[in-house]
Enzyme design. Structure first.
Site, short mmCIF file in Angstrom:
data_model
loop_
_atom_site.label_atom_id
_atom_site.label_comp_id
_atom_site.label_asym_id
_atom_site.label_seq_id
_atom_site.Cartn_x
_atom_site.Cartn_y
_atom_site.Cartn_z
N ASP A 13 0.85 -1.19 0.00
CA ASP A 13 0.00 0.00 0.00
C ASP A 13 0.89 1.25 0.00
O ASP A 13 1.76 1.41 0.87
CB ASP A 13 -0.91 0.01 1.24
CG ASP A 13 -2.01 -1.05 1.14
OD1 ASP A 13 -2.13 -1.70 0.08
OD2 ASP A 13 -2.75 -1.22 2.13
N GLY A 39 -3.22 -5.40 0.91
CA GLY A 39 -3.85 -6.44 0.09
C GLY A 39 -4.89 -7.14 0.94
O GLY A 39 -4.62 -7.48 2.10
N GLY A 41 -6.15 -10.09 1.01
CA GLY A 41 -5.81 -11.41 1.53
C GLY A 41 -4.79 -11.32 2.65
O GLY A 41 -5.00 -11.87 3.74
N ASN A 43 -4.00 -8.81 4.46
CA ASN A 43 -4.58 -8.11 5.62
C ASN A 43 -5.38 -9.07 6.49
O ASN A 43 -5.29 -9.07 7.72
CB ASN A 43 -5.51 -6.98 5.17
CG ASN A 43 -4.77 -5.81 4.56
OD1 ASN A 43 -3.55 -5.70 4.69
ND2 ASN A 43 -5.49 -4.92 3.89
N THR A 213 -21.64 -5.64 6.46
CA THR A 213 -20.99 -4.59 7.25
C THR A 213 -21.57 -3.23 6.88
O THR A 213 -21.86 -2.95 5.72
CB THR A 213 -19.47 -4.61 7.03
OG1 THR A 213 -19.20 -4.55 5.62
CG2 THR A 213 -18.84 -5.87 7.60
N GLY A 245 -12.60 -3.64 6.81
CA GLY A 245 -13.38 -4.80 6.37
C GLY A 245 -12.56 -6.09 6.48
O GLY A 245 -13.08 -7.14 6.86
N ASP A 246 -11.29 -5.99 6.15
CA ASP A 246 -10.42 -7.18 6.24
C ASP A 246 -10.28 -7.62 7.69
O ASP A 246 -10.33 -8.82 8.00
CB ASP A 246 -9.04 -6.86 5.66
CG ASP A 246 -9.13 -6.40 4.22
OD1 ASP A 246 -10.03 -6.87 3.50
OD2 ASP A 246 -8.32 -5.54 3.81
N ARG A 277 -6.76 3.70 14.03
CA ARG A 277 -5.30 3.76 13.83
C ARG A 277 -4.98 3.83 12.34
O ARG A 277 -5.80 3.44 11.51
CB ARG A 277 -4.64 2.52 14.42
CG ARG A 277 -4.93 2.33 15.90
CD ARG A 277 -4.43 0.97 16.30
NE ARG A 277 -4.69 0.69 17.70
CZ ARG A 277 -4.53 -0.51 18.26
NH1 ARG A 277 -4.11 -1.52 17.53
NH2 ARG A 277 -4.78 -0.69 19.52
N GLY A 279 -3.29 2.94 8.73
CA GLY A 279 -2.78 1.82 7.93
C GLY A 279 -3.62 0.58 8.10
O GLY A 279 -4.20 0.35 9.16
O1 RIB Z 1 -9.06 -3.67 2.00
C1 RIB Z 1 -7.96 -2.81 2.00
C2 RIB Z 1 -6.95 -3.23 1.00
O2 RIB Z 1 -7.49 -3.08 -0.29
C3 RIB Z 1 -5.69 -2.40 1.00
O3 RIB Z 1 -4.71 -2.87 1.89
C4 RIB Z 1 -5.27 -2.43 -0.45
O4 RIB Z 1 -4.09 -3.16 -0.67
C5 RIB Z 1 -6.45 -3.01 -1.21
O5 RIB Z 1 -6.21 -4.29 -1.63
#
Ligand code: RIB
Length: 298
Positions: A13, A39, A41, A43, A213, A245-246, A277, A279
């Site tokens: 990112d 990403g 996945g 995350n 969500t 969301g991840d 927070r 990131g």
């Molecule tokens: O869901 C957030 C993610 O979406 C970010 O980290 C970015 O890499 C995108 O894939």
């Protein structure tokens, strides 16, 4: 210990903090620039590992410097990378992210993520067989997502499909999913129901259980033939919603054994901490932080 397999994307990112979003053709001066592993996945894998799960990742990085950083970052987080492949001759996935006022805008270039194949998922069948849950999203080729659903179903392992970025999906796929975890817009897109604004009606129409969500409003959830139920969101000062969301999906998978109501409540709390927070992976809490948060927040 809960065992989770994540099949999905791994991005670097490229994050710019700005006072507001630039318009078309406009140049703005930003406040800060950071590179943070991300990403969807990766995350979800990191979030689940921080919550105490044993996590294996299936995905691809490129042969560039980002690829090494991303791979090493997963190892440092305790994620098993046996099924993370370094692909020669291509760069790693990137996401150019602007964060302004707690909101974000994101442009993703899949690069190596586009090289995840059904064969790579098949090679991970043994670890999928031993998992309590599989998490998958839509930032990798759809034939790899299809293979994930098929293999998990063969092995009797529940799949949580986070349909992001959203696209219309075959109904038959959805019937193989234990939980679909969209936001409202994603659910309408997945079902091909553009223009439908009643999300509870959409949840009833989905051919699988749904955990939807709703940002600050928390989440709505519907298992099997139940009516949709609501879990309120937790109020925090939003710093960066990237990866919220991840984080939610990972927590849902990790806490599912405690029952759906408890898992959704804990997932809302875990995501709320992450939003407070900076990131995606920067903000993901550990299990003891979630416990402490729930003791002080209703
Ligand atoms: O869901 C957030 C993610 O979406 C970010 O980290 C970015 O890499 C995108 O894939």
């Amino acid at each position: 210990m809960t065992r989770i397999v994540v099949v999905g994307s791994i991005n670097m990112d490229l994050v710019t903090l700005a006072p507001r979003f630039a318009g078309p053709g406009e140049t703005l001066t930003g406040d800060r620039f950071l590179t943070i592993p991300g990403g969807k996945g990766a995350n979800q894998a990191v979030a689940a590992a921080r919550l105490g799960a044993s996590v294996s990742m299936v995905g691809c990085v490129g042969d560039d410097a980002f690829g090494k950083q991303l791979y090493d970052g997963l190892v440092t987080e305790g994620v098993d990378v046996t099924h993370v492949t370094r692909v020669d001759g291509i760069g790693s996935g990137t996401a150019s992210i602007t964060v302004a006022g707690g909101e974000n805008s994101i442009v993703v270039v899949p690069a190596a993520n586009g090289r995840v194949t059904p064969a790579q998922v098949e090679a991970a069948r043994d670890i999928i067989r031993g998992a309590d849950a599989v998490l998958v999203q839509l930032e990798i080729p759809l034939d790899a997502v299809d293979a994930t659903l098929r293999i998990a179903q063969d092995e009797g392992v529940p799949v949580i499909l986070n349909p992001a970025p959203a696209q219309l999906l075959p109904v038959e796929w959805l019937s193989r999913v234990r939980f679909l975890t969209p936001n409202q817009h994603e659910l309408a897109t997945v079902l091909g129901a553009h223009g439908e604004t009643d999300f509870r009606e959409l949840m009833r129409r989905a051919p699988c259980p749904v955990v939807l969500t709703r940002g600050e409003d928390g989440a709505w959830f519907r298992d099997k033939d139940d009516e949709p139920r609501h879990q309120s969101g937790f109020k925090v000062d939003a710093v960066d919603s990237t990866g919220a969301g991840d984080t939610f999906n990972a927590a849902l998978a990790v806490y599912l054994a405690e029952g759906l109501d408890v898992a959704v409540r804990k997932a809302c709390a875990t995501a709320a901490i992450a939003v407070s927070r900076l990131g995606a992976q920067g903000g993901m809490p550990r299990a003891d932080e979630v416990t402490a948060f729930l003791e002080t927040h209703q």
